[in-house]
Design a protein around this motif. Sequence first.
Motif, PDB file in Angstrom:
ATOM      1  N   ASP A  87       0.811  -1.214   0.000  1.00 26.87           N
ATOM      2  CA  ASP A  87       0.000   0.000   0.000  1.00 26.87           C
ATOM      3  C   ASP A  87       0.850   1.273   0.000  1.00 26.87           C
ATOM      4  O   ASP A  87       0.508   2.271   0.650  1.00 26.87           O
ATOM      5  CB  ASP A  87      -0.951   0.024   1.206  1.00 26.87           C
ATOM      6  CG  ASP A  87      -1.904  -1.154   1.208  1.00 26.87           C
ATOM      7  OD1 ASP A  87      -2.241  -1.618   2.315  1.00 26.87           O
ATOM      8  OD2 ASP A  87      -2.303  -1.607   0.119  1.00 26.87           O
ATOM      9  N   GLY A  88       1.974   1.235  -0.716  1.00 25.70           N
ATOM     10  CA  GLY A  88       2.822   2.406  -0.830  1.00 25.70           C
ATOM     11  C   GLY A  88       3.708   2.680   0.363  1.00 25.70           C
ATOM     12  O   GLY A  88       4.355   3.729   0.414  1.00 25.70           O
ATOM     13  N   LEU A  89       3.754   1.753   1.322  1.00 25.81           N
ATOM     14  CA  LEU A  89       4.569   1.932   2.528  1.00 25.81           C
ATOM     15  C   LEU A  89       5.502   0.745   2.728  1.00 25.81           C
ATOM     16  O   LEU A  89       5.178  -0.385   2.355  1.00 25.81           O
ATOM     17  CB  LEU A  89       3.677   2.089   3.758  1.00 25.81           C
ATOM     18  CG  LEU A  89       2.781   3.322   3.827  1.00 25.81           C
ATOM     19  CD1 LEU A  89       1.833   3.226   5.019  1.00 25.81           C
ATOM     20  CD2 LEU A  89       3.610   4.597   3.907  1.00 25.81           C
ATOM     21  N   TYR A  90       6.650   1.004   3.342  1.00 27.06           N
ATOM     22  CA  TYR A  90       7.574  -0.048   3.756  1.00 27.06           C
ATOM     23  C   TYR A  90       7.236  -0.388   5.207  1.00 27.06           C
ATOM     24  O   TYR A  90       7.440   0.422   6.104  1.00 27.06           O
ATOM     25  CB  TYR A  90       9.017   0.424   3.629  1.00 27.06           C
ATOM     26  CG  TYR A  90       9.431   0.722   2.204  1.00 27.06           C
ATOM     27  CD1 TYR A  90       9.247   1.996   1.658  1.00 27.06           C
ATOM     28  CD2 TYR A  90       9.986  -0.271   1.408  1.00 27.06           C
ATOM     29  CE1 TYR A  90       9.613   2.271   0.349  1.00 27.06           C
ATOM     30  CE2 TYR A  90      10.351   0.006   0.089  1.00 27.06           C
ATOM     31  CZ  TYR A  90      10.164   1.256  -0.436  1.00 27.06           C
ATOM     32  OH  TYR A  90      10.516   1.536  -1.727  1.00 27.06           O
ATOM     33  N   LYS A  91       6.714  -1.603   5.401  1.00 29.11           N
ATOM     34  CA  LYS A  91       6.219  -1.988   6.712  1.00 29.11           C
ATOM     35  C   LYS A  91       7.168  -2.992   7.367  1.00 29.11           C
ATOM     36  O   LYS A  91       7.555  -3.979   6.747  1.00 29.11           O
ATOM     37  CB  LYS A  91       4.812  -2.579   6.595  1.00 29.11           C
ATOM     38  CG  LYS A  91       3.812  -1.583   6.003  1.00 29.11           C
ATOM     39  CD  LYS A  91       2.413  -2.156   5.871  1.00 29.11           C
ATOM     40  CE  LYS A  91       1.465  -1.116   5.269  1.00 29.11           C
ATOM     41  NZ  LYS A  91       0.073  -1.620   5.140  1.00 29.11           N
ATOM     42  N   VAL A  92       7.511  -2.720   8.616  1.00 28.72           N
ATOM     43  CA  VAL A  92       8.422  -3.581   9.364  1.00 28.72           C
ATOM     44  C   VAL A  92       7.596  -4.522  10.232  1.00 28.72           C
ATOM     45  O   VAL A  92       6.763  -4.070  11.031  1.00 28.72           O
ATOM     46  CB  VAL A  92       9.380  -2.752  10.241  1.00 28.72           C
ATOM     47  CG1 VAL A  92      10.368  -3.671  10.951  1.00 28.72           C
ATOM     48  CG2 VAL A  92      10.112  -1.711   9.406  1.00 28.72           C
ATOM     49  N   ARG A  93       7.800  -5.817  10.060  1.00 30.04           N
ATOM     50  CA  ARG A  93       7.039  -6.811  10.803  1.00 30.04           C
ATOM     51  C   ARG A  93       7.972  -7.811  11.454  1.00 30.04           C
ATOM     52  O   ARG A  93       9.083  -8.049  10.981  1.00 30.04           O
ATOM     53  CB  ARG A  93       6.044  -7.522   9.884  1.00 30.04           C
ATOM     54  CG  ARG A  93       4.985  -6.566   9.343  1.00 30.04           C
ATOM     55  CD  ARG A  93       4.097  -7.217   8.318  1.00 30.04           C
ATOM     56  NE  ARG A  93       3.141  -6.245   7.779  1.00 30.04           N
ATOM     57  CZ  ARG A  93       2.436  -6.415   6.678  1.00 30.04           C
ATOM     58  NH1 ARG A  93       2.549  -7.539   5.992  1.00 30.04           N
ATOM     59  NH2 ARG A  93       1.595  -5.483   6.257  1.00 30.04           N
ATOM     60  N   VAL A  94       7.478  -8.392  12.527  1.00 29.99           N
ATOM     61  CA  VAL A  94       8.279  -9.349  13.295  1.00 29.99           C
ATOM     62  C   VAL A  94       7.523 -10.659  13.422  1.00 29.99           C
ATOM     63  O   VAL A  94       6.393 -10.689  13.923  1.00 29.99           O
ATOM     64  CB  VAL A  94       8.618  -8.800  14.692  1.00 29.99           C
ATOM     65  CG1 VAL A  94       9.302  -9.873  15.543  1.00 29.99           C
ATOM     66  CG2 VAL A  94       9.499  -7.561  14.594  1.00 29.99           C
TER      67      VAL A  94
END
Length: 255
Positions: free
Chosen positions: A221-228
């Motif tokens: 969605d146009g964002l760089y998302k950090v997930r764990v």
Amino acid sequence: MAYKIILDPGHGGSDPGANFNGRQEKDDALALAMAVGKLLTNAGFDVEYTRTADVYNTPFEKAMIANNAGGDLFVSFHRNSSAVPNTYTGVQTLVYNREGLKEKLAENINKNLTAIGFEDKGIVERPNLVVLKRTKMPAVLIEAGFINSDKDNELFDNNFNEIAQGIADAIIDTLDDSGISATDAQVYTIQVGAFRNGQLANNMAAQLKAMQFPAMVVFEDGLYKVRVGEFKSLDNAVEMEQRLRAMGYNTFIRS
């Protein structure tokens, strides 16, 4: 472990929901949820209900029932209403936001019910609705026609089995399109950041990896998302989320 679907018949007990000519929303919601649940159970899914009788739980309690049961999907059943009878008609599905599996499920529910004859009132984002906000799994709320519309009530009563089948089929087809079968459990991950700048996301992920957290960066969605992490157990995901929050990260669980 079977994929677990939580079905929530809206209202109940001292809260009848909307009323029209002696008809109560809580009764229609319970009947429809139970009918859909039977179809999903027959398809091999693990189905649980927030209620199976005429009892009242607050919306927050309903969300906690779903969370504590380790649900993978939450579907709430309601009938719509308007200030003036016979003003509006149609089916509407509510979601926390238009994203991921819940958006696709809402689209499929509306498509199947409009094929039966309901007007399509669309998909509506309701981020402050407790059963959509507090459930830690994809969640939708179905407004199965207007209870104070004679046209919608006729559709509801004369096509009840088709409506239940349409909703069950929408759930099964949406999961199938997502590669999820009745024997698959939902996977949970913890999101700790979302950035327009990819380098900032990579820096956060590197920081987490240095502390031995299984971090990743996903562009969505146009964002760089950090997930764990990726967890099949909601309890394990919650435990990880609590660890990250204690370290100062702004987190939420995604499924």
